[in-house]
Design an enzyme around this catalytic site. Structure first.
Site, short mmCIF file in Angstrom:
data_model
loop_
_atom_site.label_atom_id
_atom_site.label_comp_id
_atom_site.label_asym_id
_atom_site.label_seq_id
_atom_site.Cartn_x
_atom_site.Cartn_y
_atom_site.Cartn_z
N HIS A 27 14.99 28.08 -18.52
CA HIS A 27 13.79 28.53 -19.39
C HIS A 27 12.82 29.55 -18.56
O HIS A 27 13.19 29.98 -17.33
CB HIS A 27 13.03 27.07 -19.42
CG HIS A 27 12.61 26.49 -18.31
ND1 HIS A 27 11.63 26.97 -17.72
CD2 HIS A 27 12.87 25.14 -17.86
CE1 HIS A 27 11.25 26.25 -16.44
NE2 HIS A 27 11.96 25.16 -16.77
N HIS A 30 12.10 29.37 -14.69
CA HIS A 30 13.42 29.95 -13.60
C HIS A 30 13.35 31.42 -13.76
O HIS A 30 13.46 32.04 -12.50
CB HIS A 30 14.50 29.47 -14.03
CG HIS A 30 14.52 27.97 -14.40
ND1 HIS A 30 14.76 27.08 -15.47
CD2 HIS A 30 14.57 26.97 -13.26
CE1 HIS A 30 14.67 25.89 -15.23
NE2 HIS A 30 14.36 25.67 -13.98
N CYS A 136 12.76 10.13 -6.92
CA CYS A 136 12.59 10.67 -8.41
C CYS A 136 14.03 11.44 -8.59
O CYS A 136 13.97 12.68 -8.06
CB CYS A 136 11.49 11.50 -8.51
SG CYS A 136 11.40 12.30 -10.15
N CYS A 139 13.20 15.07 -9.62
CA CYS A 139 12.77 16.05 -8.59
C CYS A 139 13.77 16.01 -7.25
O CYS A 139 13.98 16.89 -6.54
CB CYS A 139 11.79 15.72 -7.87
SG CYS A 139 10.08 15.67 -8.60
N CYS A 159 6.49 9.34 -11.34
CA CYS A 159 6.42 10.56 -10.59
C CYS A 159 5.49 11.36 -10.90
O CYS A 159 5.12 11.59 -12.16
CB CYS A 159 7.85 11.37 -10.60
SG CYS A 159 7.86 13.12 -10.17
N HIS A 162 7.07 14.48 -12.99
CA HIS A 162 7.76 14.51 -14.37
C HIS A 162 7.07 13.27 -15.08
O HIS A 162 7.42 13.08 -16.26
CB HIS A 162 9.26 14.06 -13.97
CG HIS A 162 10.07 14.90 -13.34
ND1 HIS A 162 10.09 15.09 -12.04
CD2 HIS A 162 10.78 15.98 -14.00
CE1 HIS A 162 10.98 16.29 -11.77
NE2 HIS A 162 11.37 16.76 -13.02
N LYS A 310 3.37 21.58 -16.21
CA LYS A 310 4.34 22.56 -15.82
C LYS A 310 5.46 22.53 -16.90
O LYS A 310 6.07 21.59 -17.45
CB LYS A 310 5.02 21.87 -14.34
CG LYS A 310 6.08 22.68 -13.91
CD LYS A 310 6.89 22.07 -12.64
CE LYS A 310 8.10 22.82 -12.32
NZ LYS A 310 9.26 21.88 -11.76
N LYS A 313 12.49 21.35 -17.93
CA LYS A 313 13.45 21.05 -18.81
C LYS A 313 13.47 19.38 -19.19
O LYS A 313 13.56 18.97 -20.00
CB LYS A 313 14.92 21.28 -17.96
CG LYS A 313 15.00 22.65 -17.72
CD LYS A 313 16.32 22.88 -16.82
CE LYS A 313 16.06 22.48 -15.31
NZ LYS A 313 17.06 23.15 -14.23
#
Ligand code: ME8
Length: 533
Positions: A27, A30, A136, A139, A159, A162, A310, A313
């Site tokens: 995405h 990256h 996690c 991560c 987390c 996430h 953030k 994905k």
């Protein structure tokens, strides 16, 4: 194995991106890091340096294993498919000029990783123990209880990245003596104040290491998708310990001493701020344990955000870069994120802001300048660039501004990784050239019978300014710069665009009179027209 003292490499400018998990498609986030590295390395190539740009994929660990299982294929099949169908094609599409692409499932990586950890084991840096605590999978990281968020129930903990429940591990595994490296790391940070950038990232790492570091669990025994420990094959290596080594295995560690000496230590590890500790704490400690030199710089970029979180994905907020390039084009895409967000800080993508910058900065300021100058050389001089026979103070002001813009862009992009600042310096120069044309009014001069010398001088000056602009923008927008280079007819006299050097870009008068200027393609078509096509 190369030891610190027999290491002589200082030569190559070696830049790395994180190696991305291939549990899903890439995405914008990256692509942000990878484009930044591409601009940085293209800039250094244009300085004439020996450059090496590495990217790749991180293919082990539970996240990939679970994704593959959910899709009914083996993890290797899953990785092969995603790498070939999604990741490599995107980098090609975005004109990423990486010199190598490492995949952590390649034998050139896994064999060396086994040697590396065996060496640490033999040196007594690794011991057997048991880990109890949160993990996690999103991560792929052991978490500290203090950093978790409260969940739906008393026992559930989330987390912080996430916002999903962490898992509780109770496993026999092997540990790396990370705790022994705290003082050595602090000493290293003090002796190398530029090692971690920006300053906020450096401070975060210092605060973390100043507390007592805990030993790091480096193996897992409840699944087998990873690099087996050479001395105990019931365990696979913790994915991060395997992944970090890509920077040396790809550089020839243990397989090609000459190349390794040329490339290592890396000049810059580019990372997102979420993976800073791995790169600025764990990785240096592992290298110290192995007796290898440490990378010169770890530079953390901020996050692209969606709705205050953030972009990721796992949270299904990832936007595909092709959704934007199909509308704005690849060069504008490369431009936008580096221009709009100061490197190191978080930023949001906005369709409106992208459209506004495209229209005013790329289409109006830059694209229009290029097409107006080419059109006037065509109209008044039949496309043959005239000589500047009347170079005066106004022209000298343009030449002087170029010297300043080139020096500022070189310092900001090439050294400070302040992409937004460096691009702004080039675009300030473009604005100044527009202002020069507005003042000189060549379209009026053309009507006066004794204005021929002035007209020639003004158009030469603008074309010469564009010659330098093409060179300075080539690392950022290679397709548009190439079109401009072709339209200026620069190649026959000056050679290929890629061969132009930053050191001489501001030498006024490089573009020779007589160059064949043609109108060429519109660099940044109006978006309405694009949409209508
Ligand atoms: O962490 N904004 O891989 P990963 C900006 N495999 N950058 C972002 C981003 C966002 N919203 N989302 C991702 C891993 N990135 C490990 C790395 S390295 C030895 C192993 C970028 O697929 C950013 O550079 O989760 C981040 O560090 C990287 O993608 C993480 O990608």
């Amino acid at each position: 194995m190369a030891a610190l003292e027999d290491h002589t490499s200082t030569d190559a400018y070696y830049v790395t991106t994180p190696i991305y998990y291939v549990n899903d498609r890439p995405h914008l986030g990256h692509a942000y890091t990878t484009v930044a590295g591409d601009v940085l390395t293209r800039w250094h190539r244009q300085r004439g340096e020996d450059v090496w740009y590495l990217t790749g994929t991180d293919e082990h660990g539970q996240k990939i294993l679970r994704t593959a299982e959910a899709n009914g294929v083996t993890p290797q099949q899953w990785c092969d498919k995603l790498v070939e169908e999604a990741w490599k094609p995107l980098w090609e599409h975005l004109r990423i000029a990486n010199d190598d692409f490492i995949r952590t499932t390649q034998a050139r990586h896994t064999d060396r990783v086994q040697e590396f950890v065996q060496d640490l084991y033999d040196k007594g840096e690794i011991y057997q123990g048991s880990y109890t605590g949160p993990y996690c999978v999103g991560c792929e990281e052991y978490k500290l209880p203090g950093e978790l968020l409260p969940g739906a129930t008393e026992d559930e903990k989330l987390c912080p990245v996430h916002k999903r429940p962490v898992e509780w591990l109770e496993e026999e595994n092997y540990f790396f003596r990370l705790s022994a490296y705290g003082p050595k790391l602090l000493e290293f940070y003090a002796a190398n104040p530029d090692f971690i950038q920006p300053a906020s990232a450096r401070n975060e790492v210092l605060r973390f290491v100043e507390q007592d570091l805990k030993d790091l669990s480096i193996s897992r025994s409840t699944f087998d998708w990873g690099v087996p420990l050479p001395w105990d094959d019931k365990h696979v290596l913790y994915v991060w310990v395997d992944a970090l080594q890509n920077y040396i295995t790809a550089a020839g560690y243990g397989s090609d001493p000459e190349r390794f000496a040329r490339l290592w230590p890396a000049s810059v590890h580019l990372v997102g701020k979420d993976i800073l500790r791995f790169h600025a704490v764990i990785w240096p400690a592992m290298l110290m344990a192995a007796g290898l030199p440490l990378p010169r710089r770890v530079v953390a970029n901020g996050w692209l955000m969606v709705g205050g979180e953030k972009m990721s994905k796992s949270n299904l907020t990832g936007i595909a870069p092709t959704d934007l390039t199909s509308h704005f084009g690849v060069d504008a895409y490369r431009y936008y994120f580096l221009r709009a967000i100061p490197f190191g800080t978080d930023g949001s993508f906005s369709w409106e802001d992208f459209t506004a910058r495209y229209t005013s900065e790329l289409a109006n300021d830059f694209g229009n300048l290029a097409s107006r100058v080419a059109a006037m050389v065509g109209k008044y001089f039949d496309g043959a660039l005239p000589a500047a026979t009347d170079h005066g103070p106004a022209e000298q002001a343009v030449a002087d501004a170029l010297v300043r813009a080139a020096a500022e862009a070189d310092r900001k992009i090439g050294e400070e990784l302040d992409f937004a600042g460096g691009i702004a310096a080039v675009f300030e120069f473009v604005k100044l050239v527009n202002g020069y044309l507005t003042e000189q009014e060549p379209w009026k001069v053309a009507k006066s019978p004794d204005g021929r010398d002035r007209l020639a001088t003004v158009l030469y000056t603008a074309a010469e300014a564009l010659r330098a602009t093409a060179v300075l923008l080539n690392p950022l927008m290679p397709d548009s710069a190439a079109k401009l280079w072709a339209s200026l007819g620069a190649e026959p006299a000056l050679g290929a665009l890629a061969e132009q050097r930053i050191a001489t870009v501001a030498d006024w008068g490089r573009l020779p009179a007589g160059a064949t200027v043609t109108k060429g393609e519109i660099l940044f078509p109006r978006l309405e027209e694009k949409a209508a096509v």
